[in-house]
Design a protein around this motif. Structure first.
Motif, mmCIF file in Angstrom:
data_model
loop_
_atom_site.group_PDB
_atom_site.id
_atom_site.type_symbol
_atom_site.label_atom_id
_atom_site.label_comp_id
_atom_site.label_asym_id
_atom_site.label_seq_id
_atom_site.Cartn_x
_atom_site.Cartn_y
_atom_site.Cartn_z
ATOM 1 N N LEU A 102 0.829 -1.204 0.000
ATOM 2 C CA LEU A 102 0.000 0.000 0.000
ATOM 3 C C LEU A 102 0.870 1.264 0.000
ATOM 4 C CD1 LEU A 102 -2.802 -0.992 2.562
ATOM 5 C CD2 LEU A 102 -3.007 -0.797 0.071
ATOM 6 N N SER A 103 1.964 1.226 0.737
ATOM 7 C CA SER A 103 2.862 2.390 0.781
ATOM 8 C C SER A 103 3.548 2.600 -0.561
ATOM 9 C CB SER A 103 3.913 2.195 1.884
ATOM 10 O OG SER A 103 3.311 2.087 3.155
ATOM 11 N N ALA A 104 3.945 1.495 -1.204
ATOM 12 C CA ALA A 104 4.568 1.617 -2.521
ATOM 13 C C ALA A 104 3.579 2.195 -3.533
ATOM 14 C CB ALA A 104 5.067 0.243 -2.986
ATOM 15 N N ALA A 105 2.329 1.752 -3.460
ATOM 16 C CA ALA A 105 1.310 2.305 -4.356
ATOM 17 C C ALA A 105 1.029 3.764 -4.021
ATOM 18 C CB ALA A 105 0.030 1.485 -4.256
ATOM 19 N N GLY A 106 1.127 4.097 -2.752
ATOM 20 C CA GLY A 106 0.868 5.466 -2.332
ATOM 21 C C GLY A 106 1.839 6.466 -2.908
ATOM 22 N N ALA B 98 3.715 12.781 3.870
ATOM 23 C CA ALA B 98 2.922 13.499 2.875
ATOM 24 C C ALA B 98 1.506 13.742 3.381
ATOM 25 C CB ALA B 98 2.890 12.702 1.568
ATOM 26 N N LEU B 99 0.962 12.777 4.115
ATOM 27 C CA LEU B 99 -0.381 12.930 4.661
ATOM 28 C C LEU B 99 -0.415 14.035 5.712
ATOM 29 C CD1 LEU B 99 -3.302 11.828 4.783
ATOM 30 C CD2 LEU B 99 -2.516 10.241 6.563
ATOM 31 N N LEU B 100 0.620 14.099 6.538
ATOM 32 C CA LEU B 100 0.669 15.103 7.600
ATOM 33 C C LEU B 100 0.950 16.504 7.063
ATOM 34 C CD1 LEU B 100 2.695 13.120 10.296
ATOM 35 C CD2 LEU B 100 0.252 13.640 10.335
ATOM 36 N N LEU B 101 1.830 16.586 6.066
ATOM 37 C CA LEU B 101 2.273 17.891 5.568
ATOM 38 C C LEU B 101 1.478 18.374 4.367
ATOM 39 C CD1 LEU B 101 6.124 17.268 5.852
ATOM 40 C CD2 LEU B 101 4.669 18.529 7.441
ATOM 41 N N GLY B 102 0.772 17.480 3.705
ATOM 42 C CA GLY B 102 -0.023 17.874 2.539
ATOM 43 C C GLY B 102 0.736 17.801 1.232
ATOM 44 N N THR B 103 2.041 18.012 1.261
ATOM 45 C CA THR B 103 2.867 17.947 0.054
ATOM 46 C C THR B 103 4.308 17.703 0.467
ATOM 47 O OG1 THR B 103 3.510 19.122 -1.972
ATOM 48 C CG2 THR B 103 3.335 20.414 0.033
ATOM 49 N N LEU B 104 5.121 17.254 -0.478
ATOM 50 C CA LEU B 104 6.526 16.991 -0.200
ATOM 51 C C LEU B 104 7.376 17.506 -1.354
ATOM 52 C CD1 LEU B 104 6.672 13.334 1.256
ATOM 53 C CD2 LEU B 104 7.021 15.469 2.501
ATOM 54 N N SER B 105 8.593 17.875 -1.045
ATOM 55 C CA SER B 105 9.558 18.224 -2.077
ATOM 56 C C SER B 105 10.377 16.981 -2.411
ATOM 57 C CB SER B 105 10.487 19.335 -1.581
ATOM 58 O OG SER B 105 11.584 19.487 -2.453
#
Length: 794
Positions: free
Chosen positions: A30-34, A309-316
């Motif tokens: 699931l994490s890999a698909a995420g 990503a879920l906590l921050l909303g976006t990632l660099s």
């Protein structure tokens, strides 16, 4: 660890290996698909302090640069069609574009429309003429001024085009409207592109290329939108006739290229690190189960990046480059658990014996990453969140999941211990053979030699140096600059802003009045309604009956030698009386719309007005004292970033050192011990700076980030060595440190094979720093311990 929930939870996992394996496998899948759904944001703003003038300046620059524009250059291939065919292909391409991808196209120029548009400004020139313009007009209405003007007009009438200019000369003998035309021309040239109009198209100075400027609502920071936009345009470019070449220039290509490079680099580093870890563990442990030591932190990283990503909303994506580094750190926990279980007859007792030092090591590492929360740079918060989650999941995996699949060795004890101690590196042997005084003296000499070299290192505050855009895109932009000019490069910008459009224009008028001859400003052709009305009133007051009568007399007297009739300039005098000033902007005026789009932007309900000028210190100083003006100079931004980063890293370093020292003091409870454990960190930091200097580069923001991580890791090595020495522990400390350093170097060393400059900088820093810290912990720390600490009996 005392009795309690830990044994019960541990035994529960131990008794259900299939359920644990199924749960972990499902979570990893699931994490890999995420990863496919994480909203990555490709923007250098993530590396700028929040709320700083630098962040505001870069944001304003994005508003006025090609952040939401696409420039497309068309040219004929060698032996291709005639120019008419090129224009037809461009027109066909334009016809294929439609919303929502493309909202507006600047492709052709209607010259008749352009003349009509300019005429609107000429009619309203008096209301745009400020006090300075009236002062110049006063000079032109003297006898000397009139004589000079009429002599100039006479010469113009003698030229071949004179017959076409007669009507304009009658309406504008003092060049009031001509001055307006020059201002419009100056503003058009402020775009920085060298072009001409041919058959209504924008053509390069050499006439070989045609330019289109496309407007889009897709910002270049939108990775998904950038892919869709570039794919949309590429599909239509491929449909062009075979004789036509087309190239794009836009920020969206940088986003796509950076994403491509980072994805490639992450895949490469994960592959290199995976193979290296597997080989290391197979060669060292000679056990297939040793592969689980790597699998646990890898799975932890997958879960951590999704949760971050879920906590921050976006990632660099840039922050994900630390993934292989974090995996090299997190794998240490699994090493300790593996060795303990394989040497014990009870998995529970083995894990309980190493749980405390693992937790202490994880806390030290967590303290270093937690220090990044003290920064105002969003990218560092992302790094801290990602790394801390990775460490937490790696520790949990090492303590509860890894032992489930390890088999304790019967009658394990000294035999295994002896084997592990035989796997010693050369530095460890040297640390026993050499005299501690000689080792200490050599360390001091090397450190003293490295410090002067390190002090010569300069800091590169240009974050664009971290742009990993592929070379072919940069080459396309260079060709574009050669053909059409360099845009606004080398220009500074003065920005005023207000929620009210008219107030923003009024602020911009004040900026323009400070340097009217050096600024490319919207105020040159359009001022606030209040100022235009005031100018109109001043204009009407200027042309008193006496002034008009005197000027008619001067025209008659000075025009007689050139054959001008007494009433030759009656059209001019009839146009002097201005009607009421219209408060609205010109309607259906393409020229006005294009200029306004260049100099005015509305962002989040705020009107921002930009004025361009050469990036020269004296001009910046002249505008620096104006109220409500933000000056954006690329030189100033670089200097400001240097100050911002110095302040940020000073704060982060102090917090990180404070947390590391606190952890060290709690564990060691001795000032001498704390100073000794700092020796590897001092060597690591000095070697990083010296290495950067020796390879001929400059320190950048990513070097500094990874340099702080070096401090935490090297301190850990020192703590393990000091703790083992003072307690006379014979638990394979040298082997554990060597493996820990080796796994970290594998993760960091993989970054040296990357193409992205940010990731390469991280790899260079960690490899140099960890290598020096490891060597110091193996050689210097034992020497310092033997000289300044007392060894306790086991």
């Amino acid at each position: 660890m005392g009795e309690g929930r830990f044994p019960a939870l541990f035994n529960h996992f131990l008794s259900h290996p299939r359920r644990v394996a199924a749960g972990v496998a499902l979570l990893v899948l699931l994490s890999a698909a995420g990863l496919l759904f994480i909203p990555f944001r490709h923007s250098m703003e993530v590396m700028l302090p929040s709320g700083s003038d630098t962040q505001k300046a870069v944001g304003f620059l994005q508003d006025i640069d090609f952040s939401a524009k696409v420039a497309v250059s068309f040219s004929l291939k060698e032996g291709g069609a005639d120019p008419a065919g090129l224009f037809a292909a461009v027109d066909g391409f334009v016809d294929s574009l439609e919303p929502p991808m493309i909202t507006q196209v600047l492709s052709t120029v209607d010259e008749q429309q352009m003349i009509r548009d300019i005429g609107v400004f000429l009619e309203r020139a008096p209301e745009l003429l400020g006090p300075g313009g009236l002062a110049e007009l006063e000079k032109n209405t003297t006898r000397e001024g009139v004589a000079k003007s009429l002599r100039k007009k006479y010469v113009q009438l003698l030229k071949p085009e004179g017959s076409f200019m007669a009507a304009m000369i009658q309406r504008d003998p003092l060049d009031i409207q001509m001055a307006m035309i020059e201002k419009i021309r100056a503003l058009s040239s402020s775009f920085g592109y060298d072009m001409r109009i041919e058959k209504g198209h924008l053509v390069s100075a050499d006439g070989k290329q045609v330019l289109l400027v496309l407007e889009t609502d897709i910002p270049f920071t939108d990775a998904g939108g950038s892919h869709a936009l570039v794919g949309y345009l590429t599909e239509r470019m491929e449909a062009l006739p075979p004789a036509i070449d087309a190239e794009m220039v836009c920020g969206h290509l940088h986003t796509i290229s950076n994403e491509k490079v980072i994805r490639h680099d992450i895949s490469l580093t994960v592959t290199i690190a995976s193979v290296a870890f597997v080989l290391l563990f197979l060669l060292f442990f000679r056990d297939l189960r040793a592969n689980l030591i790597f699998i646990v932190p890898f799975a932890a990283l997958l879960v951590a990046v999704n949760l971050a990503a879920l906590l921050l909303g976006t990632l660099s994506p840039m922050m994900l480059g630390f993934g292989s580094v974090v995996s090299g750190i997190a794998v240490d926990y699994g090493i300790h658990v593996y060795v303990a279980v394989r040497r014990s007859s009870s998995a529970l007792e083995a894990v309980r014996s190493v749980a405390k030092p693992i937790m202490l090591g994880a806390l030290t590492t967590a303290g270093v990453f937690a220090a990044f929360y003290s920064s105002t740079i969003p990218g560092y918060h992302q790094l801290a969140t990602f790394a801390l989650l990775s460490v937490v999941f790696s520790v949990l995996g090492a303590l509860f999941i890894l032992p489930v699949y390890l088999k304790p060795r019967k009658n394990a004890g000294n035999a295994k211990h002896t084997q592990s101690q035989s796997n010693l590196c050369v530095p460890c042997a040297l640390s026993r053979l050499n005299n501690p005084y000689v080792i200490l003296a050599a360390f001091i000499v090397l450190l003293a030699a490295a410090v002067p070299v390190a002090l010569q290192v300069e800091f590169d505050s240009d974050i664009m140096g971290l742009d990993g855009t592929e070379r072919h895109i940069i080459e396309t932009e260079q060709r574009f600059a050669e053909s059409f000019g360099g845009g606004s490069a080398g220009q500074a910008v003065a920005v005023v802003a207000d929620a009210d459009y008219e107030k923003a224009l009024a602020k911009n008028d004040r900026v323009y009045d400070a340097l009217p001859d050096r600024l490319a400003s919207f105020s040159a052709i359009w001022k606030s309604h209040a100022n235009r009305r005031a100018n109109a009133e001043n204009w009407n007051a200027f042309w008193s009956e006496a002034k008009v009568a005197n000027l008619k007399t001067l025209f008659a007297e000075e025009g007689e030698p050139y054959g001008f009739a007494v009433d030759a300039f009656e059209p001019f005098f009839q146009s002097l009386e201005l009607p009421e000033v219209d408060p609205a902007d010109p309607k259906d005026n393409v020229l006005f719309g294009q200029l306004k789009q260049r100099f005015v932007a509305t962002v989040d309900g705020e009107t921002r007005v930009f004025s361009f000028f050469p990036d020269e210190p004296e001009l910046i100083q002249a505008l620096a004292g104006l109220e409500d003006v933000l000056l954006i100079s690329r030189t100033a931004i670089s200097e400001s970033l240097a100050e911002d980063y110095t302040r940020e890293f000073g704060r982060i370093t102090l917090v990180a050192l404070g947390l590391v020292l606190l952890m060290s003091a709690i564990l060691l409870k001795n000032v001498r011990k704390v100073l000794i454990v700092l020796a590897p960190a001092a060597a690591g930091v000095a070697s990083v700076a010296a290495l950067v200097r020796l390879v001929g580069t400059e320190l950048n923001v990513m070097n500094l980030v990874s340099g702080i991580i070096v401090i935490g890791l090297c301190v850990d090595y020192g703590i393990f060595k000091v703790h083992a020495f003072t307690h006379s522990l014979n638990l394979g400390t040298r082997t554990a440190i060597s493996l820990s350093a080796g796994t970290t170097l594998i993760g960091a060393g993989a970054l040296l094979f990357t193409m992205h400059p940010a990731l390469f900088a991280v790899g260079l820093t960690l490899v140099g720093g960890i290598s020096a810290g490891y060597a110091t912990s193996m050689l210097v720390v034992p020497a310092l311990c033997s000289l300044f600490l007392q060894e306790k009996q086991a």
